[in-house]
Motif scaffolding. Structure first.
Motif, PDB file in Angstrom:
ATOM      1  N   PHE A  14     -67.798  -3.200 -69.983  1.00 24.53           N
ATOM      2  CA  PHE A  14     -66.748  -4.222 -69.931  1.00 24.53           C
ATOM      3  C   PHE A  14     -66.961  -5.493 -68.951  1.00 24.53           C
ATOM      4  O   PHE A  14     -66.021  -6.098 -68.425  1.00 24.53           O
ATOM      5  CB  PHE A  14     -65.325  -3.792 -69.778  1.00 24.53           C
ATOM      6  N   TRP A  15     -68.494  -5.474 -68.182  1.00 22.99           N
ATOM      7  CA  TRP A  15     -68.810  -6.298 -67.558  1.00 22.99           C
ATOM      8  C   TRP A  15     -69.907  -7.251 -67.844  1.00 22.99           C
ATOM      9  O   TRP A  15     -70.142  -7.151 -68.988  1.00 22.99           O
ATOM     10  CB  TRP A  15     -69.358  -5.341 -66.202  1.00 22.99           C
ATOM     11  N   ARG A  16     -69.842  -8.394 -67.209  1.00 24.82           N
ATOM     12  CA  ARG A  16     -71.114  -9.366 -67.415  1.00 24.82           C
ATOM     13  C   ARG A  16     -72.351  -8.658 -66.678  1.00 24.82           C
ATOM     14  O   ARG A  16     -72.211  -8.436 -65.642  1.00 24.82           O
ATOM     15  CB  ARG A  16     -70.431 -10.530 -66.692  1.00 24.82           C
ATOM     16  N   HIS A  17     -73.431  -8.869 -67.292  1.00 24.18           N
ATOM     17  CA  HIS A  17     -74.716  -8.362 -66.765  1.00 24.18           C
ATOM     18  C   HIS A  17     -75.690  -9.627 -66.945  1.00 24.18           C
ATOM     19  O   HIS A  17     -75.772 -10.537 -67.765  1.00 24.18           O
ATOM     20  CB  HIS A  17     -75.064  -7.328 -67.802  1.00 24.18           C
ATOM     21  N   PRO A  18     -76.623  -9.489 -66.116  1.00 27.43           N
ATOM     22  CA  PRO A  18     -76.810  -8.762 -64.848  1.00 27.43           C
ATOM     23  C   PRO A  18     -75.485  -8.711 -63.684  1.00 27.43           C
ATOM     24  O   PRO A  18     -75.067  -9.980 -63.545  1.00 27.43           O
ATOM     25  CB  PRO A  18     -78.023  -8.833 -64.020  1.00 27.43           C
ATOM     26  N   VAL A  19     -74.994  -7.751 -63.166  1.00 28.48           N
ATOM     27  CA  VAL A  19     -74.204  -7.951 -62.130  1.00 28.48           C
ATOM     28  C   VAL A  19     -74.370  -8.246 -60.774  1.00 28.48           C
ATOM     29  O   VAL A  19     -75.195  -7.608 -60.271  1.00 28.48           O
ATOM     30  CB  VAL A  19     -73.241  -6.405 -62.010  1.00 28.48           C
ATOM     31  N   VAL A  69     -63.319  -7.913 -67.149  1.00 29.99           N
ATOM     32  CA  VAL A  69     -62.459  -6.395 -67.337  1.00 29.99           C
ATOM     33  C   VAL A  69     -60.849  -7.221 -67.605  1.00 29.99           C
ATOM     34  O   VAL A  69     -60.210  -6.858 -68.639  1.00 29.99           O
ATOM     35  CB  VAL A  69     -62.151  -5.614 -65.896  1.00 29.99           C
ATOM     36  N   ALA A  70     -60.595  -8.321 -66.934  1.00 27.15           N
ATOM     37  CA  ALA A  70     -59.298  -8.711 -67.283  1.00 27.15           C
ATOM     38  C   ALA A  70     -58.974  -9.423 -68.783  1.00 27.15           C
ATOM     39  O   ALA A  70     -58.302  -9.249 -69.321  1.00 27.15           O
ATOM     40  CB  ALA A  70     -58.936 -10.000 -66.197  1.00 27.15           C
ATOM     41  N   ALA A  71     -60.328 -10.145 -69.032  1.00 28.16           N
ATOM     42  CA  ALA A  71     -60.412 -10.700 -70.372  1.00 28.16           C
ATOM     43  C   ALA A  71     -60.345  -9.658 -71.153  1.00 28.16           C
ATOM     44  O   ALA A  71     -59.889  -9.993 -72.373  1.00 28.16           O
ATOM     45  CB  ALA A  71     -61.818 -11.598 -70.363  1.00 28.16           C
ATOM     46  N   HIS A  72     -61.072  -8.618 -71.248  1.00 29.62           N
ATOM     47  CA  HIS A  72     -60.979  -7.568 -72.245  1.00 29.62           C
ATOM     48  C   HIS A  72     -59.538  -6.939 -72.355  1.00 29.62           C
ATOM     49  O   HIS A  72     -59.058  -6.562 -73.444  1.00 29.62           O
ATOM     50  CB  HIS A  72     -62.089  -6.508 -71.898  1.00 29.62           C
ATOM     51  N   LEU A  73     -59.198  -6.717 -71.134  1.00 30.67           N
ATOM     52  CA  LEU A  73     -57.592  -6.206 -71.138  1.00 30.67           C
ATOM     53  C   LEU A  73     -56.887  -7.233 -72.044  1.00 30.67           C
ATOM     54  O   LEU A  73     -55.871  -6.622 -72.885  1.00 30.67           O
ATOM     55  CB  LEU A  73     -57.223  -6.138 -69.769  1.00 30.67           C
ATOM     56  N   SER A  74     -56.982  -8.269 -71.707  1.00 31.48           N
ATOM     57  CA  SER A  74     -55.879  -9.218 -72.270  1.00 31.48           C
ATOM     58  C   SER A  74     -56.315  -9.466 -73.817  1.00 31.48           C
ATOM     59  O   SER A  74     -55.385 -10.016 -74.729  1.00 31.48           O
ATOM     60  CB  SER A  74     -56.249 -10.806 -71.605  1.00 31.48           C
ATOM     61  N   ARG A  75     -57.452  -8.916 -74.384  1.00 33.42           N
ATOM     62  CA  ARG A  75     -57.518  -8.864 -75.707  1.00 33.42           C
ATOM     63  C   ARG A  75     -57.006  -7.237 -76.178  1.00 33.42           C
ATOM     64  O   ARG A  75     -57.432  -7.146 -77.511  1.00 33.42           O
ATOM     65  CB  ARG A  75     -59.099  -8.974 -76.148  1.00 33.42           C
ATOM     66  N   GLY A  76     -56.429  -6.516 -75.586  1.00 36.62           N
ATOM     67  CA  GLY A  76     -56.188  -5.378 -76.065  1.00 36.62           C
ATOM     68  C   GLY A  76     -56.956  -4.115 -75.575  1.00 36.62           C
ATOM     69  O   GLY A  76     -56.611  -2.907 -76.247  1.00 36.62           O
ATOM     70  N   VAL A  77     -57.942  -4.197 -75.074  1.00 39.58           N
ATOM     71  CA  VAL A  77     -58.743  -3.118 -74.490  1.00 39.58           C
ATOM     72  C   VAL A  77     -57.847  -2.089 -73.826  1.00 39.58           C
ATOM     73  O   VAL A  77     -56.981  -2.922 -73.055  1.00 39.58           O
ATOM     74  CB  VAL A  77     -59.890  -3.408 -73.987  1.00 39.58           C
ATOM     75  N   LYS A  78     -57.728  -0.947 -74.021  1.00 35.60           N
ATOM     76  CA  LYS A  78     -56.899  -0.146 -73.012  1.00 35.60           C
ATOM     77  C   LYS A  78     -57.078   0.065 -71.822  1.00 35.60           C
ATOM     78  O   LYS A  78     -58.431   0.263 -71.533  1.00 35.60           O
ATOM     79  CB  LYS A  78     -56.518   1.364 -73.688  1.00 35.60           C
ATOM     80  N   PRO A  79     -56.303   0.061 -70.719  1.00 31.75           N
ATOM     81  CA  PRO A  79     -56.769   0.164 -69.244  1.00 31.75           C
ATOM     82  C   PRO A  79     -57.509   1.551 -69.153  1.00 31.75           C
ATOM     83  O   PRO A  79     -58.610   1.493 -68.190  1.00 31.75           O
ATOM     84  CB  PRO A  79     -55.350   0.291 -68.517  1.00 31.75           C
ATOM     85  N   GLU A  80     -57.075   2.557 -69.747  1.00 30.68           N
ATOM     86  CA  GLU A  80     -57.957   3.788 -69.477  1.00 30.68           C
ATOM     87  C   GLU A  80     -59.432   3.875 -70.129  1.00 30.68           C
ATOM     88  O   GLU A  80     -60.313   4.681 -69.618  1.00 30.68           O
ATOM     89  CB  GLU A  80     -57.070   4.964 -70.042  1.00 30.68           C
ATOM     90  N   GLU A  81     -59.917   2.871 -70.905  1.00 28.19           N
ATOM     91  CA  GLU A  81     -61.156   2.652 -71.247  1.00 28.19           C
ATOM     92  C   GLU A  81     -61.849   2.009 -70.221  1.00 28.19           C
ATOM     93  O   GLU A  81     -63.015   2.128 -70.416  1.00 28.19           O
ATOM     94  CB  GLU A  81     -61.198   1.621 -72.479  1.00 28.19           C
ATOM     95  N   MET A  82     -61.198   1.420 -69.137  1.00 26.50           N
ATOM     96  CA  MET A  82     -61.792   0.657 -68.422  1.00 26.50           C
ATOM     97  C   MET A  82     -62.614   1.593 -67.125  1.00 26.50           C
ATOM     98  O   MET A  82     -63.437   1.046 -66.239  1.00 26.50           O
ATOM     99  CB  MET A  82     -61.234  -0.528 -67.729  1.00 26.50           C
ATOM    100  N   GLY A  83     -62.276   2.563 -67.006  1.00 30.48           N
ATOM    101  CA  GLY A  83     -62.838   3.567 -65.995  1.00 30.48           C
ATOM    102  C   GLY A  83     -62.009   4.763 -65.857  1.00 30.48           C
ATOM    103  O   GLY A  83     -60.782   5.141 -66.601  1.00 30.48           O
ATOM    104  N   ARG A  84     -62.150   5.749 -64.953  1.00 34.13           N
ATOM    105  CA  ARG A  84     -61.501   6.882 -64.851  1.00 34.13           C
ATOM    106  C   ARG A  84     -60.173   6.653 -63.721  1.00 34.13           C
ATOM    107  O   ARG A  84     -60.263   5.951 -62.947  1.00 34.13           O
ATOM    108  CB  ARG A  84     -62.363   7.960 -64.115  1.00 34.13           C
ATOM    109  N   SER A  85     -59.221   7.408 -64.361  1.00 29.22           N
ATOM    110  CA  SER A  85     -58.017   7.458 -63.590  1.00 29.22           C
ATOM    111  C   SER A  85     -58.121   8.055 -62.151  1.00 29.22           C
ATOM    112  O   SER A  85     -58.978   9.142 -62.188  1.00 29.22           O
ATOM    113  CB  SER A  85     -57.102   8.487 -64.586  1.00 29.22           C
ATOM    114  N   VAL A  86     -57.407   7.270 -61.008  1.00 27.47           N
ATOM    115  CA  VAL A  86     -57.742   8.005 -59.819  1.00 27.47           C
ATOM    116  C   VAL A  86     -56.167   8.007 -59.303  1.00 27.47           C
ATOM    117  O   VAL A  86     -55.131   7.400 -59.882  1.00 27.47           O
ATOM    118  CB  VAL A  86     -58.421   6.799 -59.093  1.00 27.47           C
ATOM    119  N   PRO A  87     -55.925   9.047 -58.209  1.00 25.69           N
ATOM    120  CA  PRO A  87     -54.444   9.258 -57.876  1.00 25.69           C
ATOM    121  C   PRO A  87     -54.233   8.374 -56.770  1.00 25.69           C
ATOM    122  O   PRO A  87     -53.220   8.476 -56.225  1.00 25.69           O
ATOM    123  CB  PRO A  87     -54.928  10.873 -57.484  1.00 25.69           C
TER     124      PRO A  87
END
Lengths: 274, 274, 274
Positions: free
Chosen positions: C136-141, C154-172
């Motif tokens: 979900f990133w632009r490359h090269p970073v 990441v914000a743009a993909h989220l705004s298009r409906g990608v689920k937050p949990e697809e962006m990375g691992r859940s952290v406590p």
């Protein structure tokens, strides 16, 4: 509905006040198209805000909504106002912020007298409403930020089709803050610098039609300029021209007339016919 | 059509000049999506405007329209131009404001010679049009503000589907304002600071590919830096890295390299291979 | 989808960094509606950015996406984070930039201790994700501009409906940068100036509810103010009021309290009950 809402304020660009206004508008009308006119009006300088809005509202579609918030009287008895005009809708404190727009209205006559705000009749083709209907406001209303809590939501509701007359009661008078007017003294016209732009150009209150195509000499800050240039011509020269404001303007191409002349808003500018 | 139109100007943010441009665009195409690149180009600094636009146009969709107005020659014989390229459309005065975009075109060779503007052939995959068709302009055209009266309406009409070739006659040459190029002197590359950003980072004209992964020493303002850092690492240190501009950059993490070195655009930067 | 994406950064307005972020977002989601909160956070001042975003996020719809980039640690081990909350989504470096948002979460307790960043549990109704999914990133970073290459896409993909949990691992745990909290000392409350706005108003960390309708005396910079004004009343006076921040605020109507008192962020403000 994709209505245009413009913003003219003294909020600056560092603080999040403009963003709060935008959030409130978009929460009510997600399709509003918000355009910043300027957020860098000098704090509390109503007349400067009036000038900046006065310059650019004519370039927007006639159904645009113009919100202006330079509002030192927020939280006092000064009322909020909505002006419905053939040139667009105007929302803000009734403190003179719409003086340049008023001045453009057909049939408007500037009242005589000093620099104090005065009440003038609402122009014939306009309607003015005092903002008295709290159901179109954000609550609780802060006593220090009506831009966010009253003017923004009123603009947003208006952009969604609420009728102006639902926002409050119709009023016959509106506040006018006298803007400097040029005057003739024999063959000499005396005007004033009314704005210094970011290039250091000195915008005057002398209409371009008074000087264009005429043999004139312009005097400002002890300097004399012969004739009116057709553009910003002559690097480093001091020139008089009729700029995009359609008023006499003093410029120094590739430089700053303001810095060169140490000139500022209010300075005298004389035009002598030859 | 929801076309993107970007704006790069020296209008500042206090004055309503940018708003006037937006009003004109939206009056012609209410669906245009206007994005500010910068309105804070130093007045009349064409090369700085060219650099700022050059940095960011590649991040926009290839059908975006980029309007750039740093235009000290407004009202003179300098023409307005529309460049139709595979990377987007570019509209503005033909004074070199698109030099960094030109430089990116495949096959472009910087002409030899001094710092003066020069005419170069339009790159093979591009088309250039002199803006000569007044029917796509706003009238009357001010002699001091073609941004509002020519470039904005041309961009708006283009965004609505008017063909580039309708805007004026095709031209074979376009103005290039030479940008500083680095050069080798034996094992040493000499470059220049071409931009100082708001963090005080010094962006040079030395391509990152020339230094990345290589054993080098960088010299600037009497200081020597050993090696290339992978990021802004080392608070308060002076570091050399390859920043988001993809060029060698000098930075002082959590501080300003520009303030520390008293460095400015044009300063010499040397890279020595070890 | 016309999702709102706000931007809070220290990029300034001269440089094209904000425009690059917008270009990246619009390349992924042409319908995103981007709103600037502020690009004039003082460079590297995470807490100021946190304050500005903290002021205004509540005025946006609850499905807005707030991107904040004050990121002195870019390119180091600090992670990027996405916070999915009932008040909106927040994307940026996990360096404390969302501390004021965290503080608003029901059940949040500020940890005791000094001014250093600390790890706190993610509030119950929130989810936090470490940004670990490069697709979900632009490359090269770039190692110096994650705002453009990670947070914006990441914000743009989220705004298009990608689920937050697809962006990375859940952290406590998430990083909290302690904000100044007022405290009682007997009948006296001690707070701090936490922001100086463009009008020179001093915003404190003392909640309005603590002083409104109460008989109090406010002490700041050697001056004493009796009582709480209902608005900015009394030209040239030093007044205490509860402003639009809903906190105790010191102001000088038609002037600058900051200039008058030579006050700055961090200064002590005392409230004494009478």
């Amino acid at each position: 509905m994709a209505a245009i809402i413009t913003l003219t304020t003294d909020f600056g660009l560092e603080d999040p006040y403009g963003a709060a206004v935008k959030g409130v508008i978009l929460s009510i009308n997600p399709d509003a198209l918000i355009v910043d006119v300027s957020h860098q009006v000098e704090p509390f300088n109503i007349l400067q805000g009036a000038f900046l809005l006065g310059y650019c509202y004519t370039f927007f579609p006639k159904d645009a909504i113009h919100v202006a918030v330079v509002d030192p009287g927020v939280g006092t008895e000064r009322r909020g106002i909505l002006l419905a005009t053939p040139q667009g809708s105007f929302i803000g404190p009734d403190n003179g912020i719409f003086s340049y727009v008023l001045r453009d209205a057909p049939g408007f006559h500037a009242p005589r007298g000093g620099p104090r705000p005065t009440q003038v009749p609402v122009p014939r083709a306009w309607r003015a409403y005092s903002l008295t209907e709290p159901r179109f406001w954000r609550h609780p209303v802060s006593s220090t930020f009506h831009g966010r809590d009253i003017f923004a939501p009123v603009a947003a509701h208006l952009s969604r089709g609420v009728k102006p007359e639902e926002m409050g009661r119709s009023v016959p008078l509106v506040t006018y803050l006298p803007v400097a007017e040029p005057r003739w003294r024999g063959s000499r016209m005396e005007g004033r610098v009314v704005h210094v732009d970011c290039f250091g150009n000195l915008i005057t209150n002398i209409p371009g039609s008074r000087v264009i195509g005429k043999e004139v000499q312009v005097e400002v800050a002890g300097k004399r300029i012969q004739g009116i240039s057709s553009a910003y011509l002559g690097r480093g020269e001091l020139v008089a021209t009729v700029g995009s404001h359609e008023h006499l303007e003093l410029a120094r191409p590739m430089g700053s007339a303001a810095a060169y002349l140490r000139a500022k808003v209010g300075d005298l500018v004389k035009v002598v016919r030859k």
